[in-house]
Design a protein around this motif. Structure first.
Motif, PDB file in Angstrom:
ATOM      1  N   LEU A  49       0.825  -1.202   0.000  1.00 29.56           N
ATOM      2  CA  LEU A  49       0.000   0.000   0.000  1.00 29.56           C
ATOM      3  C   LEU A  49       0.868   1.265   0.000  1.00 29.56           C
ATOM      4  N   VAL A  50       1.913   1.280   0.830  1.00 24.22           N
ATOM      5  CA  VAL A  50       2.785   2.452   0.907  1.00 24.22           C
ATOM      6  C   VAL A  50       3.565   2.627  -0.387  1.00 24.22           C
ATOM      7  N   ALA A  51       4.004   1.520  -0.998  1.00 23.94           N
ATOM      8  CA  ALA A  51       4.735   1.604  -2.269  1.00 23.94           C
ATOM      9  C   ALA A  51       3.853   2.190  -3.373  1.00 23.94           C
ATOM     10  N   GLN A  52       2.587   1.761  -3.417  1.00 28.63           N
ATOM     11  CA  GLN A  52       1.658   2.300  -4.412  1.00 28.63           C
ATOM     12  C   GLN A  52       1.439   3.798  -4.197  1.00 28.63           C
ATOM     13  N   ARG A  53       1.267   4.210  -2.930  1.00 31.28           N
ATOM     14  CA  ARG A  53       1.074   5.627  -2.628  1.00 31.28           C
ATOM     15  C   ARG A  53       2.315   6.430  -2.984  1.00 31.28           C
ATOM     16  N   ALA A  54       3.490   5.835  -2.722  1.00 28.51           N
ATOM     17  CA  ALA A  54       4.749   6.523  -3.033  1.00 28.51           C
ATOM     18  C   ALA A  54       4.865   6.765  -4.537  1.00 28.51           C
ATOM     19  N   TYR A  55       4.432   5.785  -5.322  1.00 32.32           N
ATOM     20  CA  TYR A  55       4.482   5.985  -6.779  1.00 32.32           C
ATOM     21  C   TYR A  55       3.555   7.115  -7.204  1.00 32.32           C
ATOM     22  N   LEU A  56       2.325   7.122  -6.684  1.00 32.46           N
ATOM     23  CA  LEU A  56       1.367   8.163  -7.049  1.00 32.46           C
ATOM     24  C   LEU A  56       1.901   9.545  -6.674  1.00 32.46           C
ATOM     25  N   GLU A  57       2.577   9.627  -5.522  1.00 33.75           N
ATOM     26  CA  GLU A  57       3.134  10.902  -5.083  1.00 33.75           C
ATOM     27  C   GLU A  57       4.272  11.342  -6.014  1.00 33.75           C
ATOM     28  N   GLN A  58       5.148  10.374  -6.390  1.00 33.91           N
ATOM     29  CA  GLN A  58       6.244  10.697  -7.305  1.00 33.91           C
ATOM     30  C   GLN A  58       5.694  11.110  -8.667  1.00 33.91           C
ATOM     31  N   ALA A  59       4.648  10.406  -9.136  1.00 38.89           N
ATOM     32  CA  ALA A  59       4.087  10.714 -10.453  1.00 38.89           C
ATOM     33  C   ALA A  59       3.429  12.101 -10.451  1.00 38.89           C
ATOM     34  N   ARG A  60       2.845  12.486  -9.295  1.00 38.99           N
ATOM     35  CA  ARG A  60       2.178  13.775  -9.211  1.00 38.99           C
ATOM     36  C   ARG A  60       3.168  14.942  -9.326  1.00 38.99           C
ATOM     37  N   HIS A  61       4.403  14.705  -8.860  1.00 42.87           N
ATOM     38  CA  HIS A  61       5.409  15.763  -8.858  1.00 42.87           C
ATOM     39  C   HIS A  61       6.380  15.681 -10.029  1.00 42.87           C
ATOM     40  N   SER A  62       6.181  14.698 -10.935  1.00 44.42           N
ATOM     41  CA  SER A  62       7.105  14.557 -12.053  1.00 44.42           C
ATOM     42  C   SER A  62       6.590  15.304 -13.291  1.00 44.42           C
TER      43      SER A  62
END
Length: 391
Positions: free
Chosen positions: A378-391
């Motif tokens: 769950l945390v890994a999926q959220r981390a990806y979404l956060e990285q994608a939002r700022h890329s």
């Protein structure tokens, strides 16, 4: 994506490929120059003709008749001294190697002892080198082909009369869908078959594409039943995913402990299987059993079949070729409070990418930090979404 589709409804040969390429718009002069650079007494004649009611291009190779036969090493030397680009040289060499491997398998000889007969003659060298140049100059990203008719009857070869398809052609067309034909002639030659299997990435009767050009390559013979033509469709397509072909191995098992099947999973995956899975089935006399299925590339088949025969009680293994669509993919790492977690990023054109954490990496993090595996996911999926939002 630019694509080219071989509509070989009347078979395929080297000169038909050359004719279709030139008819589809490839400039004949670079092909002539590339063939001339091989230093052989060869000239190409290109002529616009009518064939079976179609406007077409015929390519004829003028070369003296030879009685000697060349081996693969001699052909490699000839190709090496030419002015072909690296891509063109590699494709021509790949076609000849496919021919050599097929002849070696058909006649039970080592590859280095194979001497090309018809396909080692000057005209065949020109056909293959010219086709490699033309296919490169066509500038497409993907080749497809319909099912291949071989013709029927007998053909005169260097070894005497042979059934159609000739042994080398039959070997080359393993795994290729064949089409029925009542024409009493060799429709698909070894050269034509070798070109197809060296470049075609998908076998489909007609792909989804927008056709821009159609090339007609004329064969030498005249048939009452149909035009002796190769059609080459050139155009574009939008593919939602990558496509490829893989082999399926499968066998029914009803007298094997489940632990042994699980053991086979590990062996098969370690030997290069792309995937292994089992399905509950009912067999003869309503016996419960397991269908064991393995996905693999062609070069892994022998090793995987050896494992199945050695480790299971099977008496036979089915194998067949399947096409698959898959997401474009690449490795991707995200940052979490417990450190980096590896995974795969998959995407289709114009769609939001999907991130899939790797199980082994998530399990490592869960064990090291004493957290629940599902929380790591769950945390890994959220981390990806956060990285994608700022890329």
């Amino acid at each position: 994506m630019r694509v080219a589709h071989f509509d070989c409804f009347s078979g395929i040969s080297g000169d038909m490929v050359l004719g279709a390429l030139i008819d589809a718009g490839v400039d004949a002069e670079p092909i002539r120059q590339g063939v001339a650079s091989l230093g052989l007494p060869i000239t190409l004649e290109v002529e616009k003709i009518r064939k079976g009611g179609f406007a077409a291009t015929a390519v004829r190779v003028d070369a003296p008749h030879e009685h000697s036969h060349r081996g693969l090493a001699q052909i490699e030397e000839i190709l090496q001294r030419g002015s072909l680009t690296p891509r063109q040289h590699d494709l021509a060499l790949r076609i000849f190697r496919r021919l050599g491997e097929a002849e070696a398998a058909a006649h039970g000889l080592p590859l280095e002892k194979i001497h090309f007969h018809e396909v080692g003659a000057l005209d065949s060298i020109a056909d293959i080198a010219g086709a490699a140049i033309g296919l490169d100059l066509l500038g497409v990203d993907r080749f497809t082909s319909r099912s291949v008719p071989t013709g029927s009857g007998m053909v005169q070869c260097a070894h005497g009369l042979m059934p159609i398809p000739a042994p080398g052609t039959a070997e080359l067309l393993k795994g290729v869908p064949l089409a029925p034909s009542t024409v009493k002639a060799e429709l698909t030659t070894p050269t034509g078959a070798a070109i197809l299997v060296s470049v075609v990435q998908q076998w489909v009767e007609y792909p989804a594409m927008t056709v821009e050009r159609i090339g007609h390559g004329a064969g030498r013979r005249e048939f009452v039943e149909q035009p002796n033509l190769l059609r080459l469709f050139v155009g574009t397509t939008v593919t939602p995913a990558e496509s490829d072909q893989v082999w399926v191995l499968e066998t029914n098992l009803d007298d094997l402990p489940p632990e042994v099947i699980g053991y086979c999973y590990d062996l098969l995956l370690a030997a290069g299987a792309l995937d292994v899975f089992s399905t509950p089935i009912f067999m003869k006399k309503n016996r419960p059993g397991v269908l064991l299925s393995v996905l693999a590339s062609e070069e892994k088949l022998s090793a995987l079949e050896e494992i199945l025969f050695r480790e299971t009680t099977t008496f036979g293994i089915r194998r067949y070729l399947v096409s698959r669509h898959k997401l474009n993919r690449k490795p991707f790492t995200v940052s979490t409070p417990w450190g980096p977690v590896q995974g795969k990023l998959g995407w289709q054109q114009d769609r939001t990418p999907v991130f899939s954490p790797e199980y082994e990496d998530c399990a490592r993090v869960a064990r090291q930090h004493g957290v629940a595996l599902r929380d790591v996911y769950l945390v890994a999926q959220r981390a990806y979404l956060e990285q994608a939002r700022h890329s």
